[in-house]
Design a protein around this motif. Structure first.
Motif, PDB file in Angstrom:
ATOM      1  N   SER A 179     -44.903 -34.989  16.765  1.00 39.06           N
ATOM      2  CA  SER A 179     -43.605 -34.493  16.321  1.00 39.06           C
ATOM      3  C   SER A 179     -42.693 -35.652  15.954  1.00 39.06           C
ATOM      4  CB  SER A 179     -42.966 -33.627  17.395  1.00 39.06           C
ATOM      5  OG  SER A 179     -42.547 -34.437  18.460  1.00 39.06           O
ATOM      6  N   PHE A 195     -39.299 -30.774   3.755  1.00 40.67           N
ATOM      7  CA  PHE A 195     -39.432 -30.217   5.103  1.00 40.67           C
ATOM      8  C   PHE A 195     -38.423 -30.852   6.049  1.00 40.67           C
ATOM      9  CE2 PHE A 195     -41.132 -29.550   9.288  1.00 40.67           C
ATOM     10  CZ  PHE A 195     -41.831 -28.354   9.208  1.00 40.67           C
ATOM     11  N   MET A 216     -47.776 -31.516  10.448  1.00 37.93           N
ATOM     12  CA  MET A 216     -47.107 -30.224  10.212  1.00 37.93           C
ATOM     13  C   MET A 216     -46.089 -30.265   9.084  1.00 37.93           C
ATOM     14  SD  MET A 216     -46.616 -29.011  14.074  1.00 37.93           S
ATOM     15  CE  MET A 216     -46.768 -30.664  14.678  1.00 37.93           C
ATOM     16  N   SER A 239     -47.321 -28.971   5.959  1.00 37.42           N
ATOM     17  CA  SER A 239     -47.716 -27.570   5.999  1.00 37.42           C
ATOM     18  C   SER A 239     -49.154 -27.340   5.526  1.00 37.42           C
ATOM     19  CB  SER A 239     -46.718 -26.753   5.179  1.00 37.42           C
ATOM     20  OG  SER A 239     -46.914 -25.395   5.428  1.00 37.42           O
ATOM     21  N   ALA A 240     -49.354 -26.341   4.664  1.00 31.31           N
ATOM     22  CA  ALA A 240     -50.713 -25.972   4.247  1.00 31.31           C
ATOM     23  C   ALA A 240     -51.423 -27.110   3.516  1.00 31.31           C
ATOM     24  CB  ALA A 240     -50.664 -24.735   3.374  1.00 31.31           C
ATOM     25  N   PHE A 241     -50.653 -28.007   2.907  1.00 31.24           N
ATOM     26  CA  PHE A 241     -51.291 -29.135   2.229  1.00 31.24           C
ATOM     27  C   PHE A 241     -52.105 -29.968   3.223  1.00 31.24           C
ATOM     28  CE2 PHE A 241     -48.107 -28.182  -0.943  1.00 31.24           C
ATOM     29  CZ  PHE A 241     -48.807 -28.383  -2.122  1.00 31.24           C
ATOM     30  N   LEU A 301     -53.446 -28.834   5.976  1.00 28.12           N
ATOM     31  CA  LEU A 301     -54.625 -28.036   6.352  1.00 28.12           C
ATOM     32  C   LEU A 301     -55.744 -28.201   5.320  1.00 28.12           C
ATOM     33  CD1 LEU A 301     -55.939 -25.912   8.230  1.00 28.12           C
ATOM     34  CD2 LEU A 301     -54.916 -24.152   6.804  1.00 28.12           C
ATOM     35  N   SER A 328     -54.228 -21.881  10.421  1.00 31.22           N
ATOM     36  CA  SER A 328     -54.831 -23.193  10.602  1.00 31.22           C
ATOM     37  C   SER A 328     -56.359 -23.223  10.526  1.00 31.22           C
ATOM     38  CB  SER A 328     -54.352 -23.744  11.937  1.00 31.22           C
ATOM     39  OG  SER A 328     -54.584 -25.110  12.013  1.00 31.22           O
ATOM     40  N   TYR A 353     -50.328 -18.170   5.512  1.00 30.15           N
ATOM     41  CA  TYR A 353     -51.444 -19.092   5.619  1.00 30.15           C
ATOM     42  C   TYR A 353     -50.861 -20.487   5.703  1.00 30.15           C
ATOM     43  CZ  TYR A 353     -56.149 -20.947   4.377  1.00 30.15           C
ATOM     44  OH  TYR A 353     -57.372 -21.576   4.381  1.00 30.15           O
ATOM     45  N   THR A 354     -51.044 -21.140   6.820  1.00 28.72           N
ATOM     46  CA  THR A 354     -50.608 -22.534   6.917  1.00 28.72           C
ATOM     47  C   THR A 354     -51.288 -23.219   8.093  1.00 28.72           C
ATOM     48  OG1 THR A 354     -48.719 -24.020   6.818  1.00 28.72           O
ATOM     49  CG2 THR A 354     -48.516 -22.168   8.302  1.00 28.72           C
ATOM     50  N   VAL A 355     -50.763 -24.401   8.433  1.00 31.04           N
ATOM     51  CA  VAL A 355     -51.467 -25.295   9.344  1.00 31.04           C
ATOM     52  C   VAL A 355     -51.204 -24.953  10.813  1.00 31.04           C
ATOM     53  CG1 VAL A 355     -49.639 -27.031   9.412  1.00 31.04           C
ATOM     54  CG2 VAL A 355     -52.010 -27.748   9.645  1.00 31.04           C
ATOM     55  N   ILE A 356     -50.176 -24.183  11.076  1.00 31.47           N
ATOM     56  CA  ILE A 356     -49.828 -23.848  12.461  1.00 31.47           C
ATOM     57  C   ILE A 356     -48.974 -22.587  12.441  1.00 31.47           C
ATOM     58  CG2 ILE A 356     -47.736 -25.301  12.424  1.00 31.47           C
ATOM     59  CD1 ILE A 356     -48.406 -26.064  15.360  1.00 31.47           C
ATOM     60  N   CYS A 374     -45.182 -24.225  15.787  1.00 34.35           N
ATOM     61  CA  CYS A 374     -44.507 -25.273  15.035  1.00 34.35           C
ATOM     62  C   CYS A 374     -43.113 -25.499  15.614  1.00 34.35           C
ATOM     63  CB  CYS A 374     -44.419 -24.894  13.565  1.00 34.35           C
ATOM     64  SG  CYS A 374     -43.664 -26.153  12.555  1.00 34.35           S
ATOM     65  N   LEU A 431     -42.112 -29.108  17.002  1.00 36.92           N
ATOM     66  CA  LEU A 431     -41.172 -29.919  16.220  1.00 36.92           C
ATOM     67  C   LEU A 431     -39.718 -29.719  16.637  1.00 36.92           C
ATOM     68  CD1 LEU A 431     -42.614 -29.876  12.592  1.00 36.92           C
ATOM     69  CD2 LEU A 431     -42.827 -31.624  14.344  1.00 36.92           C
ATOM     70  N   GLN A 443     -39.448 -23.226   6.629  1.00 33.90           N
ATOM     71  CA  GLN A 443     -39.787 -24.617   6.312  1.00 33.90           C
ATOM     72  C   GLN A 443     -41.264 -24.787   5.963  1.00 33.90           C
ATOM     73  OE1 GLN A 443     -37.793 -27.411   6.071  1.00 33.90           O
ATOM     74  NE2 GLN A 443     -36.121 -25.952   6.150  1.00 33.90           N
ATOM     75  N   LEU A 444     -42.120 -24.016   6.618  1.00 32.50           N
ATOM     76  CA  LEU A 444     -43.559 -24.181   6.401  1.00 32.50           C
ATOM     77  C   LEU A 444     -44.016 -23.662   5.033  1.00 32.50           C
ATOM     78  CD1 LEU A 444     -44.911 -23.297   9.954  1.00 32.50           C
ATOM     79  CD2 LEU A 444     -45.242 -25.464   8.780  1.00 32.50           C
ATOM     80  N   LYS A 445     -43.171 -22.863   4.382  1.00 33.85           N
ATOM     81  CA  LYS A 445     -43.509 -22.295   3.071  1.00 33.85           C
ATOM     82  C   LYS A 445     -44.886 -21.644   3.119  1.00 33.85           C
ATOM     83  CE  LYS A 445     -40.105 -24.771   0.631  1.00 33.85           C
ATOM     84  NZ  LYS A 445     -39.575 -25.622   1.651  1.00 33.85           N
ATOM     85  N   MET A 447     -47.684 -20.232  -1.523  1.00 36.42           N
ATOM     86  CA  MET A 447     -49.037 -20.795  -1.581  1.00 36.42           C
ATOM     87  C   MET A 447     -49.609 -20.732  -2.993  1.00 36.42           C
ATOM     88  SD  MET A 447     -50.016 -22.011   1.340  1.00 36.42           S
ATOM     89  CE  MET A 447     -51.793 -21.920   1.474  1.00 36.42           C
ATOM     90  N   PHE A 454     -47.967 -23.433  -5.062  1.00 36.86           N
ATOM     91  CA  PHE A 454     -48.510 -24.772  -4.813  1.00 36.86           C
ATOM     92  C   PHE A 454     -49.913 -24.942  -5.387  1.00 36.86           C
ATOM     93  CE2 PHE A 454     -45.958 -24.585  -0.626  1.00 36.86           C
ATOM     94  CZ  PHE A 454     -44.820 -25.047  -1.267  1.00 36.86           C
TER      95      PHE A 454
END
Lengths: 304, 324
Positions: A14, A110, A192, A195-197, A199, B207, B227-230, B235, B239, B252-254, B260, B263
């Protein structure tokens, strides 16, 4: 002590490792400011002594440095960065760094407690590091090798777009020059703030490894303390050989998350290298002192 | 009129619940006073419900989409298979440890064509939710999925995965059996699978647990999924160091389908019935079926090695960085 170690990779992820607010204050200052006058100030040179987080043994940093950052008393492997690994592994500390012109950018805008862009700026001004992974090529005991090494200092060694891209280009470089590939992992997981990028870097790097595999080039994955999340769920565990330093914490989910989920204490040694070796996920554990020798032995076996 | 009036309502669905209650009351009145015709009132209320569903769909926040993706009445993998396919034969087990109930799979026919379907499965009541481990697979689940993919590859059948998971299970035994390795292996093998692979996020895409069956030639997202990393909750906890910021984290995670797609991380958004897939299972399943068939048609004639190369190139392009 151990508990603190278990958890702090997440704090690093973090990016809050140095914030005073994160620490609890157990004393109260009565008078404000520094009361000692400048003339009375005593200088203590910094970084003269080092304390082992495992056994509390205190030795000089020179001693620790000469012993490859391994505690002389309990063999605890201190966390070190790419610079130290490169110095330790490459012959005469000679190596060529690659792709260090690739840097992170805040594409998503972000913002958590502070903007990602500011986080990046801060860490760039604090350290010489460009991102959480560096790529270098050189020779170990006369044989060529490409090493991708993570720096935990840089947002917990987190896996973001830059790491993914550097990794990909390193694979291309290995294929082009027919050099074996070593990745030294030390990371809390995915970044984090991307984000999805971040992942998708799991798929991106795995795709490149597929090409490396087709080119029949050996890939060794060295896992060091700590290796978690996205790294263990992608290239960290995909080595032709998976090896680790002793006592390193390695896993998918962090110990705190698991403890909260199953509401039970975890057995001693859980998620340590020895535990992974026992469960069949490592080829062997290697002491830092014989790492170079062992690696060159392996490369000889592959190259022969 | 919705074919499936839902049983449970989210906080922002409350206005619809009230309209349903009004319909109920009107019908009761109609029973008491058979001489008065209440049908027009009921019709009017049903029209209002339809409008309300449209209205909700138009102004959903990212967090509300997360809530919709977890709606207790939302159709899960087996429901979609029941509505879309014929001749479904479920196949079990990873041939190693056990059969993971959170991950299901098997052959079925979609418009006559045999396809290997794989997906996470959630339970529809408390007992089943436990049985399905809330859609959180263990390593044996991912290894079962891989076994089925390899089976499909052997017989040259396309693979379609339906993704709906709050994450891979973070348990002690999962770690002992190599959760990280299982997911890593799947990602690696999926990206080089010789048959066409289509992945659809039908609910939660959290994730590594999602990506473990989520590497394909085409990745589709249904409209009200993420759909994202966490997960936004985790999150927020890491954070923001608090559980309270999940809405902000979701923004924020979009993580929505629109983001998606924007992007270029997913290829297509599959529309859902107004208000979400839980309002009309048939409509949701039919739209999904056509999207899968269309995508399959587009990629199935590409030579296998070329398709694999394209897949690697596609994922290889993902990311953002500066070169200085």
């Amino acid at each position: 002590m151990k508990k603190e170690r278990d958890e702090d990779f997440e704090a690093n992820l973090s990016g809050n490792e140095n914030s005073d607010a994160a620490r609890s204050r157990w004393f109260k200052r009565i008078k404000k400011g520094i009361l000692t006058s400048t003339s009375e100030k005593k200088e203590t040179p910094e970084g003269l002594w080092a304390k082992c987080p495992e056994c509390n043994y205190i030795c000089t940093t020179t001693e620790l440095n000469e012993g490859l950052y391994v505690c002389p008393k309990c063999n605890y492997h201190h966390r070190i960065g790419s610079e130290e690994y490169y110095e330790m592994l490459f012959d005469n500390d000679e190596y060529e760094e690659h792709f260090d012109n690739i840097v992170s950018t805040d594409f998503l805008g972000f913002t958590d407690l502070k903007p990602y862009s500011k986080r990046l700026e801060e860490i760039h001004s604090k350290t010489d590091l460009k991102d959480s992974m560096r790529i270098a090529s050189g020779k170990i005991n006369g044989q060529g090798l490409v090493i991708a090494c993570m720096d935990f200092e840089f947002i917990g060694g987190s896996l973001g777009s830059v790491m993914g891209e550097k990794f990909s280009r390193a694979v291309d470089y290995c294929i082009e020059h027919k050099l074996p590939f070593l990745v030294i992992s030390k990371s809390g997981g995915a970044r984090m703030m991307e984000s999805a990028f971040s992942l998708m870097q799991l798929a991106k790097t795995s795709g490149k490894l597929s090409q490396l595999s087709d080119a029949k080039i050996p890939y060794i994955s060295l896992l060091t303390d700590p290796t978690f999340g996205g790294i263990s769920a992608s290239f960290g565990m995909l080595g032709d050989l998976n090896i680790a330093e002793p006592g390193a914490l390695i896993g998918f989910a962090g110990p705190r998350v698991i403890k909260e989920t199953i509401k039970k204490d975890l057995p001693p040694g859980f998620q340590r290298s020895e535990f992974l070796l026992d469960h069949g996920f490592l080829d062997f554990i290697v002491d830092r002192k014989i790492l170079k020798q062992k690696l060159s032995q392996l490369i000889t076996l592959f190259n022969n | 009129m919705p074919h499936y009036p839902n049983k449970q309502f989210l906080d922002f669905e409350q206005p619809i619940k009230e309209l349903y209650e009004q319909i109920e009351q009107t019908k009761k009145l109609a029973e008491k006073n058979p001489k008065i015709n209440y049908q027009s009132t009921v019709d009017q209320l049903e029209l209002t419900i339809a409008d309300k569903r449209k209205e909700i769909t138009c102004k959903l926040t990212p967090w509300q989409r997360v809530q919709l993706s977890r709606h207790p009445d939302r159709p899960y993998t087996l429901k979609y298979l029941e509505k879309m396919t014929t001749n479904f034969v479920e196949l079990h087990g990873d041939r190693n440890v056990k059969d993971d109930k959170a991950m299901i799979g098997g052959f079925a026919q979609l418009d006559g064509e045999t396809i290997m379907f794989i997906g996470q499965q959630k339970g529809t009541n408390t007992k089943l939710r436990q049985l399905r481990n809330f859609g959180m697979a263990n390593p044996e689940g991912y290894r079962k999925a891989l076994r089925l993919m390899k089976l499909a590859e052997k017989f040259n059948k396309p693979v379609v995965t339906l993704i709906d998971t709050p994450g891979a299970f973070p348990g002690q035994e999962a770690e002992e059996r190599g959760q990280g390795e299982a997911i890593a292996r799947n990602i690696y093998e999926m990206i080089r699978l010789k048959v066409p692979v289509i992945c659809v996020i039908i609910g939660e895409g959290a994730s590594g647990g999602a990506l473990g069956i989520g590497v394909g030639d085409r990745v589709l997202m249904m409209e009200n999924t993420w759909y994202t990393v966490i997960s936004p909750e985790n999150c927020s906890a890491i954070l923001w160091r608090s559980w309270e910021k999940k809405e902000v984290a979701a923004e924020q995670l979009k993580l929505t389908a629109i983001d998606m797609k924007g992007f270029g991380l997913v290829d297509e958004i599959v529309p859902e019935p107004f208000g979400g897939a839980h309002w009309d299972y048939d409509e949701a399943a039919q739209t999904l079926k056509h999207a899968i068939l269309r995508n399959l048609h587009e990629i199935k004639d590409i030579p296998p090695q070329e398709r694999v190369n394209e897949r690697i190139t596609k994922f290889g392009k993902m990311g953002f960085w500066n070169e200085v």
